[in-house]
Design a protein around this motif. Structure first.
Motif, PDB file in Angstrom:
ATOM      1  N   CYS A  32      78.278  53.823  46.382  1.00 44.87           N
ATOM      2  CA  CYS A  32      79.504  54.474  46.482  1.00 44.87           C
ATOM      3  C   CYS A  32      79.688  54.957  47.810  1.00 44.87           C
ATOM      4  CB  CYS A  32      79.877  55.400  45.578  1.00 44.87           C
ATOM      5  SG  CYS A  32      80.086  54.780  43.828  1.00 44.87           S
ATOM      6  N   VAL A  33      78.622  55.720  48.279  1.00 45.77           N
ATOM      7  CA  VAL A  33      78.631  56.356  49.681  1.00 45.77           C
ATOM      8  C   VAL A  33      77.381  56.102  50.608  1.00 45.77           C
ATOM      9  CG1 VAL A  33      80.326  58.103  49.091  1.00 45.77           C
ATOM     10  CG2 VAL A  33      77.847  58.570  49.066  1.00 45.77           C
ATOM     11  N   ASP A  34      77.836  55.771  51.593  1.00 44.71           N
ATOM     12  CA  ASP A  34      76.496  55.527  52.600  1.00 44.71           C
ATOM     13  C   ASP A  34      76.473  56.513  53.644  1.00 44.71           C
ATOM     14  OD1 ASP A  34      74.447  53.942  53.856  1.00 44.71           O
ATOM     15  OD2 ASP A  34      75.986  52.733  54.942  1.00 44.71           O
ATOM     16  N   ILE A  35      75.538  57.503  53.416  1.00 43.15           N
ATOM     17  CA  ILE A  35      75.454  58.627  54.720  1.00 43.15           C
ATOM     18  C   ILE A  35      74.016  58.264  55.189  1.00 43.15           C
ATOM     19  CG2 ILE A  35      75.640  60.896  55.193  1.00 43.15           C
ATOM     20  CD1 ILE A  35      77.601  61.134  53.306  1.00 43.15           C
ATOM     21  N   LYS A  36      73.840  58.072  56.418  1.00 43.87           N
ATOM     22  CA  LYS A  36      72.358  58.078  56.804  1.00 43.87           C
ATOM     23  C   LYS A  36      71.929  59.387  57.200  1.00 43.87           C
ATOM     24  CE  LYS A  36      72.972  53.602  57.236  1.00 43.87           C
ATOM     25  NZ  LYS A  36      72.513  52.910  56.203  1.00 43.87           N
ATOM     26  N   LYS A  37      70.604  59.686  57.007  1.00 41.82           N
ATOM     27  CA  LYS A  37      69.841  60.884  57.146  1.00 41.82           C
ATOM     28  C   LYS A  37      70.492  61.560  58.558  1.00 41.82           C
ATOM     29  CE  LYS A  37      66.266  59.350  54.580  1.00 41.82           C
ATOM     30  NZ  LYS A  37      64.913  58.874  54.596  1.00 41.82           N
ATOM     31  N   PRO A  38      70.364  60.978  59.502  1.00 46.29           N
ATOM     32  CA  PRO A  38      70.908  61.772  60.982  1.00 46.29           C
ATOM     33  C   PRO A  38      72.280  62.265  60.715  1.00 46.29           C
ATOM     34  CG  PRO A  38      69.605  59.755  61.434  1.00 46.29           C
ATOM     35  CD  PRO A  38      69.956  59.576  59.803  1.00 46.29           C
ATOM     36  N   THR A  39      72.922  61.646  60.289  1.00 47.83           N
ATOM     37  CA  THR A  39      74.379  61.898  60.074  1.00 47.83           C
ATOM     38  C   THR A  39      74.519  63.010  59.156  1.00 47.83           C
ATOM     39  OG1 THR A  39      75.060  59.479  60.171  1.00 47.83           O
ATOM     40  CG2 THR A  39      76.642  61.048  59.221  1.00 47.83           C
ATOM     41  N   ALA A  40      73.760  63.068  58.039  1.00 45.08           N
ATOM     42  CA  ALA A  40      73.810  64.330  57.032  1.00 45.08           C
ATOM     43  C   ALA A  40      73.411  65.385  57.781  1.00 45.08           C
ATOM     44  CB  ALA A  40      72.852  64.030  55.799  1.00 45.08           C
ATOM     45  N   TYR A  41      72.082  65.460  58.271  1.00 47.97           N
ATOM     46  CA  TYR A  41      71.606  66.587  59.140  1.00 47.97           C
ATOM     47  C   TYR A  41      72.379  67.014  60.237  1.00 47.97           C
ATOM     48  CZ  TYR A  41      67.145  66.462  57.129  1.00 47.97           C
ATOM     49  OH  TYR A  41      66.023  66.390  56.031  1.00 47.97           O
ATOM     50  N   TYR A  42      72.829  66.189  61.063  1.00 52.59           N
ATOM     51  CA  TYR A  42      74.190  66.467  61.992  1.00 52.59           C
ATOM     52  C   TYR A  42      75.270  67.211  61.415  1.00 52.59           C
ATOM     53  CZ  TYR A  42      78.196  65.676  65.338  1.00 52.59           C
ATOM     54  OH  TYR A  42      79.175  66.196  65.867  1.00 52.59           O
ATOM     55  N   LEU A  43      75.653  66.510  60.318  1.00 54.68           N
ATOM     56  CA  LEU A  43      76.963  67.283  59.698  1.00 54.68           C
ATOM     57  C   LEU A  43      76.623  68.731  59.223  1.00 54.68           C
ATOM     58  CD1 LEU A  43      79.061  65.249  60.116  1.00 54.68           C
ATOM     59  CD2 LEU A  43      78.660  64.372  57.557  1.00 54.68           C
ATOM     60  N   LEU A  44      75.289  68.812  58.505  1.00 55.22           N
ATOM     61  CA  LEU A  44      75.162  70.232  58.009  1.00 55.22           C
ATOM     62  C   LEU A  44      74.941  71.040  59.146  1.00 55.22           C
ATOM     63  CD1 LEU A  44      72.478  69.002  55.581  1.00 55.22           C
ATOM     64  CD2 LEU A  44      74.528  70.165  55.053  1.00 55.22           C
ATOM     65  N   ASN A  45      74.325  70.508  60.316  1.00 57.18           N
ATOM     66  CA  ASN A  45      74.404  71.437  61.761  1.00 57.18           C
ATOM     67  C   ASN A  45      75.724  72.018  61.825  1.00 57.18           C
ATOM     68  OD1 ASN A  45      71.753  72.373  62.799  1.00 57.18           O
ATOM     69  ND2 ASN A  45      71.381  70.039  62.765  1.00 57.18           N
ATOM     70  N   LYS A  46      76.584  70.955  62.082  1.00 58.31           N
ATOM     71  CA  LYS A  46      77.951  71.254  62.549  1.00 58.31           C
ATOM     72  C   LYS A  46      78.746  72.144  61.515  1.00 58.31           C
ATOM     73  CE  LYS A  46      81.744  69.014  64.575  1.00 58.31           C
ATOM     74  NZ  LYS A  46      82.459  67.859  65.075  1.00 58.31           N
ATOM     75  N   MET A  47      78.489  71.972  60.357  1.00 57.94           N
ATOM     76  CA  MET A  47      79.169  72.983  59.134  1.00 57.94           C
ATOM     77  C   MET A  47      78.796  74.512  59.468  1.00 57.94           C
ATOM     78  SD  MET A  47      80.315  70.416  56.017  1.00 57.94           S
ATOM     79  CE  MET A  47      78.783  70.073  55.487  1.00 57.94           C
TER      80      MET A  47
END
Lengths: 170, 170
Positions: A32-47
């Motif tokens: 259903c969703v496709d979030i690559k690892k670097p994207t997730a880490y990036y988003l976590l950092n940003k949040m």
DNA sequence: TATAACATGTAACAAGTTACATGATTTC
DNA sequence: GAAATCATGTAACTTGTTACATGTTATA
């Protein structure tokens, strides 16, 4: 913003570290969703920078350090707002595949049919993968259910297109 | 690559300049594909550099110059290959909207129902827009037909979700 | 002892969007 | 004379991906 909403929603249920989040998404929501690892880490950092989540470093022995995230009051507020925005809106899906269909009359039926057969196989595999995903608690399962519905409808549509082309060629 | 395939496919039918292409996409395909003007101009430039298309400057009087593109033999070959790749593959659609649904149990039915009603309205408007698009020659119309099918199915699914939530709340 | 799993990240790139710039012509 | 249409583009930004870097611990 859907991705942030998802990460916040998961962190709301329980504190997790990046690897854990990635794994859950990969194994339980991959279809259903496709979030690559670097994207997730990036988003976590940003949040975290934005104060939506806080992290606590967690080290057991010599094992690699884990950054365990928890949602903050601000993050909760953001979640509530993003959720309402998402629920109230309809973002139409775009089907890249349809551009091929739009020009299918430039290919002879003899050539088109095997190509569409390959497309159908990929679709089938996708459907099988979704149907094989484990059950989810709460409304998370709606995402899976919707995907199954959609893929089933796609299969019907594709079969109809194939039938039409078979008739053209005869 | 879907966007390049589309531009090539349109240029194959007749030579056109950027503005013309943009207008056709905006007025006739808006509900199926979304290519912004700068993207189209960028893609045209790139395809020209790659030798897929050539341009001829066309100036009438003092009116703004138009760059009329024609497809080359290389472009035709690229079109044929991209088309076959597209036809043989299935790229699953991702529904950003479903992430909201996944957390809908965090919102009371009293609050969720009006939000979903707004979503339904947006969906209806989208469907009306697609149904209002003019007929297309050849297989181009398949794109529209598919979109109508899909949006109709989406409406049914959404109505079902709404019904379920109404029952939960009572 | 090699490989998979655990765990987080960076750097370079690709794709696409937004906002802006330019200037002529037609229409109201 | 103002606004819309015709016509093409650039610059800065956002979002996300790929490939790479690093090092530990459990498993085969």
């Amino acid at each position: 913003m859907g991705r942030k909403l998802l990460l916040l929603g998961l962190l709301r249920r329980q504190d997790m570290h990046g690897y854990q989040l990635n794994e859950f998404i990969e194994t339980s929501l991959a279809t259903c969703v496709d979030i690559k690892k670097p994207t997730a880490y990036y988003l976590l950092n940003k949040m975290q920078e934005d104060g939506w989540i806080t992290d606590e470093e967690d080290q057991e022995g010599n094992r690699p350090m884990r950054r365990v995230y928890s949602i903050t009051a601000q993050g909760e507020a953001a979640f509530q707002q993003l959720l309402r925005e998402n629920l109230a809106s309809y973002v139409p899906a775009q089907f890249t595949n349809d551009i091929g269909l739009a020009f299918i009359d430039e290919v002879s039926p003899q050539e088109a049919l095997p190509l569409l057969a390959r497309r159908r196989q990929a679709l089938e595999a996708q459907l099988a993968a979704v149907q094989a995903t484990p059950d989810h608690p709460g409304s998370l399962h709606l995402m899976i259910e919707h995907q199954i519905r959609h893929l089933t409808a796609e299969q019907q549509w594709l079969d109809e297109v194939i039938t039409r082309i078979e008739q053209t060629g005869s």
